[in-house]
Design a protein around this motif. Structure first.
Motif, PDB file in Angstrom:
ATOM      1  N   GLY A 115      -1.256   0.642   1.396  1.00 12.53           N
ATOM      2  CA  GLY A 115      -1.289   1.715   2.385  1.00 12.53           C
ATOM      3  C   GLY A 115      -2.629   2.427   2.360  1.00 12.53           C
ATOM      4  N   PRO A 116      -2.654   3.750   2.327  1.00 10.43           N
ATOM      5  CA  PRO A 116      -3.925   4.482   2.284  1.00 10.43           C
ATOM      6  C   PRO A 116      -4.630   4.462   0.928  1.00 10.43           C
ATOM      7  CG  PRO A 116      -2.191   5.790   3.317  1.00 10.43           C
ATOM      8  CD  PRO A 116      -1.519   4.640   2.626  1.00 10.43           C
ATOM      9  N   GLY A 117      -4.063   3.762  -0.046  1.00  5.88           N
ATOM     10  CA  GLY A 117      -4.755   3.575  -1.318  1.00  5.88           C
ATOM     11  C   GLY A 117      -4.470   4.603  -2.386  1.00  5.88           C
ATOM     12  N   VAL A 118      -3.359   5.321  -2.290  1.00  4.35           N
ATOM     13  CA  VAL A 118      -3.068   6.376  -3.270  1.00  4.35           C
ATOM     14  C   VAL A 118      -2.818   5.785  -4.658  1.00  4.35           C
ATOM     15  CG1 VAL A 118      -1.569   8.314  -3.844  1.00  4.35           C
ATOM     16  CG2 VAL A 118      -2.141   7.859  -1.462  1.00  4.35           C
ATOM     17  N   VAL A 119      -2.019   4.736  -4.731  1.00  4.84           N
ATOM     18  CA  VAL A 119      -1.748   4.085  -6.019  1.00  4.84           C
ATOM     19  C   VAL A 119      -3.031   3.488  -6.586  1.00  4.84           C
ATOM     20  CG1 VAL A 119      -0.510   2.221  -7.167  1.00  4.84           C
ATOM     21  CG2 VAL A 119       0.665   3.625  -5.468  1.00  4.84           C
ATOM     22  N   ALA A 120      -3.767   2.792  -5.741  1.00  2.00           N
ATOM     23  CA  ALA A 120      -5.014   2.174  -6.196  1.00  2.00           C
ATOM     24  C   ALA A 120      -5.989   3.223  -6.711  1.00  2.00           C
ATOM     25  CB  ALA A 120      -5.644   1.372  -5.051  1.00  2.00           C
TER      26      ALA A 120
ATOM     27  N   ALA B  53      -1.721   3.835  10.520  1.00  7.25           N
ATOM     28  CA  ALA B  53      -2.328   4.330   9.280  1.00  7.25           C
ATOM     29  C   ALA B  53      -2.699   5.812   9.347  1.00  7.25           C
ATOM     30  CB  ALA B  53      -3.541   3.478   8.907  1.00  7.25           C
ATOM     31  N   PRO B  54      -3.345   6.314  10.419  1.00 10.21           N
ATOM     32  CA  PRO B  54      -3.702   7.744  10.434  1.00 10.21           C
ATOM     33  C   PRO B  54      -2.491   8.664  10.358  1.00 10.21           C
ATOM     34  CG  PRO B  54      -4.988   6.532  12.068  1.00 10.21           C
ATOM     35  CD  PRO B  54      -3.922   5.586  11.581  1.00 10.21           C
ATOM     36  N   ALA B  55      -1.433   8.350  11.116  1.00  9.07           N
ATOM     37  CA  ALA B  55      -0.240   9.198  11.087  1.00  9.07           C
ATOM     38  C   ALA B  55       0.457   9.126   9.735  1.00  9.07           C
ATOM     39  CB  ALA B  55       0.728   8.783  12.197  1.00  9.07           C
ATOM     40  N   TYR B  56       0.516   7.939   9.151  1.00  6.20           N
ATOM     41  CA  TYR B  56       1.135   7.790   7.838  1.00  6.20           C
ATOM     42  C   TYR B  56       0.367   8.600   6.796  1.00  6.20           C
ATOM     43  CZ  TYR B  56       3.115   5.682   3.656  1.00  6.20           C
ATOM     44  OH  TYR B  56       3.734   5.496   2.446  1.00  6.20           O
ATOM     45  N   GLU B  57      -0.946   8.560   6.876  1.00  9.27           N
ATOM     46  CA  GLU B  57      -1.771   9.279   5.910  1.00  9.27           C
ATOM     47  C   GLU B  57      -1.566  10.788   6.015  1.00  9.27           C
ATOM     48  OE1 GLU B  57      -6.374   9.050   4.282  1.00  9.27           O
ATOM     49  OE2 GLU B  57      -5.968   8.565   6.379  1.00  9.27           O
ATOM     50  N   ARG B  58      -1.344  11.299   7.228  1.00 11.09           N
ATOM     51  CA  ARG B  58      -1.151  12.738   7.417  1.00 11.09           C
ATOM     52  C   ARG B  58       0.245  13.186   7.009  1.00 11.09           C
ATOM     53  NH1 ARG B  58      -3.325  11.494  12.450  1.00 11.09           N
ATOM     54  NH2 ARG B  58      -1.295  11.889  13.436  1.00 11.09           N
ATOM     55  N   GLY B  59       1.214  12.290   7.062  1.00 13.52           N
ATOM     56  CA  GLY B  59       2.594  12.699   6.840  1.00 13.52           C
ATOM     57  C   GLY B  59       3.270  12.033   5.663  1.00 13.52           C
ATOM     58  N   PHE B  60       3.799  10.835   5.880  1.00 17.38           N
ATOM     59  CA  PHE B  60       4.651  10.204   4.886  1.00 17.38           C
ATOM     60  C   PHE B  60       3.930   9.927   3.576  1.00 17.38           C
ATOM     61  CE2 PHE B  60       8.824   9.671   6.363  1.00 17.38           C
ATOM     62  CZ  PHE B  60       9.525   8.878   5.463  1.00 17.38           C
ATOM     63  N   MET B  61       2.618   9.746   3.612  1.00 11.20           N
ATOM     64  CA  MET B  61       1.875   9.518   2.369  1.00 11.20           C
ATOM     65  C   MET B  61       2.074  10.670   1.391  1.00 11.20           C
ATOM     66  SD  MET B  61      -2.231   9.053   1.765  1.00 11.20           S
ATOM     67  CE  MET B  61      -2.525  10.834   1.702  1.00 11.20           C
ATOM     68  N   GLN B  62       2.181  11.889   1.926  1.00  9.81           N
ATOM     69  CA  GLN B  62       2.359  13.054   1.061  1.00  9.81           C
ATOM     70  C   GLN B  62       3.692  12.989   0.327  1.00  9.81           C
ATOM     71  OE1 GLN B  62      -0.469  14.693   1.152  1.00  9.81           O
ATOM     72  NE2 GLN B  62      -1.087  13.471   2.925  1.00  9.81           N
ATOM     73  N   LEU B  63       4.686  12.373   0.956  1.00 10.82           N
ATOM     74  CA  LEU B  63       6.006  12.218   0.335  1.00 10.82           C
ATOM     75  C   LEU B  63       5.987  11.135  -0.741  1.00 10.82           C
ATOM     76  CD1 LEU B  63       9.149  12.627   0.265  1.00 10.82           C
ATOM     77  CD2 LEU B  63       9.256  10.944   2.129  1.00 10.82           C
ATOM     78  N   THR B  64       5.424   9.984  -0.414  1.00 15.52           N
ATOM     79  CA  THR B  64       5.476   8.842  -1.339  1.00 15.52           C
ATOM     80  C   THR B  64       4.511   8.991  -2.514  1.00 15.52           C
ATOM     81  OG1 THR B  64       3.886   7.607   0.035  1.00 15.52           O
ATOM     82  CG2 THR B  64       6.236   7.262   0.474  1.00 15.52           C
ATOM     83  N   ALA B  65       3.566   9.934  -2.414  1.00 17.31           N
ATOM     84  CA  ALA B  65       2.606  10.119  -3.511  1.00 17.31           C
ATOM     85  C   ALA B  65       3.277  10.575  -4.792  1.00 17.31           C
ATOM     86  CB  ALA B  65       1.526  11.115  -3.096  1.00 17.31           C
ATOM     87  N   TYR B  66       4.456  11.172  -4.692  1.00 17.52           N
ATOM     88  CA  TYR B  66       5.117  11.715  -5.881  1.00 17.52           C
ATOM     89  C   TYR B  66       5.388  10.642  -6.925  1.00 17.52           C
ATOM     90  CZ  TYR B  66       8.493  14.060  -8.879  1.00 17.52           C
ATOM     91  OH  TYR B  66       9.132  14.582  -9.974  1.00 17.52           O
ATOM     92  N   THR B  67       5.710   9.448  -6.497  1.00 17.19           N
ATOM     93  CA  THR B  67       6.120   8.398  -7.443  1.00 17.19           C
ATOM     94  C   THR B  67       4.958   7.590  -8.006  1.00 17.19           C
ATOM     95  OG1 THR B  67       6.525   6.933  -5.552  1.00 17.19           O
ATOM     96  CG2 THR B  67       8.429   8.129  -6.446  1.00 17.19           C
ATOM     97  N   VAL B  68       3.739   7.905  -7.601  1.00 14.30           N
ATOM     98  CA  VAL B  68       2.590   7.099  -8.034  1.00 14.30           C
ATOM     99  C   VAL B  68       2.439   7.102  -9.549  1.00 14.30           C
ATOM    100  CG1 VAL B  68       0.070   6.911  -7.973  1.00 14.30           C
ATOM    101  CG2 VAL B  68       1.355   7.296  -5.850  1.00 14.30           C
ATOM    102  N   LYS B  69       2.443   8.272 -10.163  1.00 14.70           N
ATOM    103  CA  LYS B  69       2.233   8.329 -11.611  1.00 14.70           C
ATOM    104  C   LYS B  69       3.380   7.683 -12.389  1.00 14.70           C
ATOM    105  CE  LYS B  69      -1.017  12.157 -11.566  1.00 14.70           C
ATOM    106  NZ  LYS B  69      -1.342  13.539 -12.020  1.00 14.70           N
ATOM    107  N   PRO B  70       4.653   7.956 -12.056  1.00 17.85           N
ATOM    108  CA  PRO B  70       5.736   7.238 -12.742  1.00 17.85           C
ATOM    109  C   PRO B  70       5.640   5.724 -12.573  1.00 17.85           C
ATOM    110  CG  PRO B  70       6.623   9.124 -11.565  1.00 17.85           C
ATOM    111  CD  PRO B  70       5.190   9.016 -11.159  1.00 17.85           C
ATOM    112  N   LEU B  71       5.224   5.271 -11.391  1.00 22.97           N
ATOM    113  CA  LEU B  71       5.073   3.841 -11.130  1.00 22.97           C
ATOM    114  C   LEU B  71       4.031   3.224 -12.060  1.00 22.97           C
ATOM    115  CD1 LEU B  71       5.814   1.559  -8.883  1.00 22.97           C
ATOM    116  CD2 LEU B  71       3.560   2.155  -7.975  1.00 22.97           C
ATOM    117  N   LEU B  72       2.860   3.855 -12.150  1.00 27.29           N
ATOM    118  CA  LEU B  72       1.788   3.315 -12.995  1.00 27.29           C
ATOM    119  C   LEU B  72       2.124   3.449 -14.472  1.00 27.29           C
ATOM    120  CD1 LEU B  72      -1.337   4.560 -11.022  1.00 27.29           C
ATOM    121  CD2 LEU B  72      -0.398   2.247 -11.093  1.00 27.29           C
TER     122      LEU B  72
END
Length: 267
Positions: A52-57, A16-35
């Motif tokens: 995951g780290p709760g960006v969508v939530a 979780a910590p490594a994902y939050e520092r890295g890949f989360m920044q990539l996957t955050a782009y689709t949050v608004k289109p998804l919702l």
């Protein structure tokens, strides 16, 4: 639970910590289109699977939705609870969810369906907890992967390191294509499913991308790198640097293309 599911539980434990520092920044782009695709707004009862780290939530909460979230990894669930104060977040592993039938107005999942061994069973479970007329929205990576998704894998391939026999291949090597993803969702009880491509550029520091991905064992490519001897890792890193040079922009950063699929449907 399939061998792929068992592998995924081991893969993401403690990441979780490594994902939050890295890949989360990539996957955050689709949050608004998804919702948006799930029509999540004020008062919507929404389930965020694979939070995951709760960006969508967090974005759904900002929209005024009533949010419940689940993740298969306890560390991810703890991170989401920290990032979204008051979030109802639980540990649950698809295809089993601890909820009654037809309890949600919307079910969303940002890059989670490609992490389950039996996607059709998972989709049946998502349908079960969605009310009639409710909305489903899911993203997955478009295959074959490129750019942000594949730079480490491309470097591994250039060096000639084979894919290990004990690392199972995701079903989304097959389903991560527009027609295949749409057909999968339609055949799982969502006959009006529509799949749309989503592309963007991810600007990042190449050394940070290496540290939070390859060296942190985030994803199978990182696991493969971690198994190599020091000389082979150095060769992979040199190939990675050459690939990244082709994406260079000002300030020592890189602009990586990213390609995903967004499927949305009504129950």
């Amino acid at each position: 639970m399939t061998s792929f599911d068992e592998y995924e539980r081991e893969l993401w434990a403690g990441r979780a910590p490594a994902y939050e520092r890295g890949f989360m920044q990539l996957t955050a782009y689709t949050v608004k289109p998804l919702l948006d695709a799930a029509k999540v707004g004020g008062g919507t009862k929404v389930l965020d699977v694979g939070t995951g780290p709760g960006v969508v939530a967090g974005e759904a909460v900002r929209r005024g939705a009533e949010v419940t979230a689940v993740d298969a990894d306890p560390g991810m669930a703890e991170t989401a609870a920290r990032n979204v104060p008051g979030l109802d977040v639980r540990v649950a592993v698809l295809p089993v969810l601890p909820f009654a039938d037809e309890g949600f107005d919307a079910v969303v999942g940002n890059f989670v369906i490609n992490h389950v061994g039996e996607p059709a069973r998972a989709l049946a479970e998502l349908r079960r907890v969605l009310r009639p007329g409710g909305r489903l929205a899911l993203t997955c990576w478009e295959m074959p992967g490129s750019g942000a998704l594949s730079v480490v894998r491309d470097a591994v391939d250039q060096v000639g390191v084979p894919w290990p026999d004990d690392i199972p291949v995701s079903p989304f090597m097959e389903y991560g294509r527009r027609d295949a993803f749409e057909r999968l969702v339609r055949e799982s009880g969502f006959p009006d499913a529509v799949t749309e491509p989503v592309s963007w550029r991810h600007v990042t520091d190449p050394e940070e991308w290496w540290r939070t991905g390859a060296l942190a064992k985030v994803g199978s490519n990182g696991v493969i790198v971690s198994r190599q001897d020091e000389a082979t890792v150095a060769r992979i890193k040199a190939a990675y640097d050459r690939i990244m040079a082709g994406y260079a922009v000002d300030g020592g950063r890189v602009s990586l293309p990213a390609h995903a699929l967004l499927t949305h449907a009504t129950r």
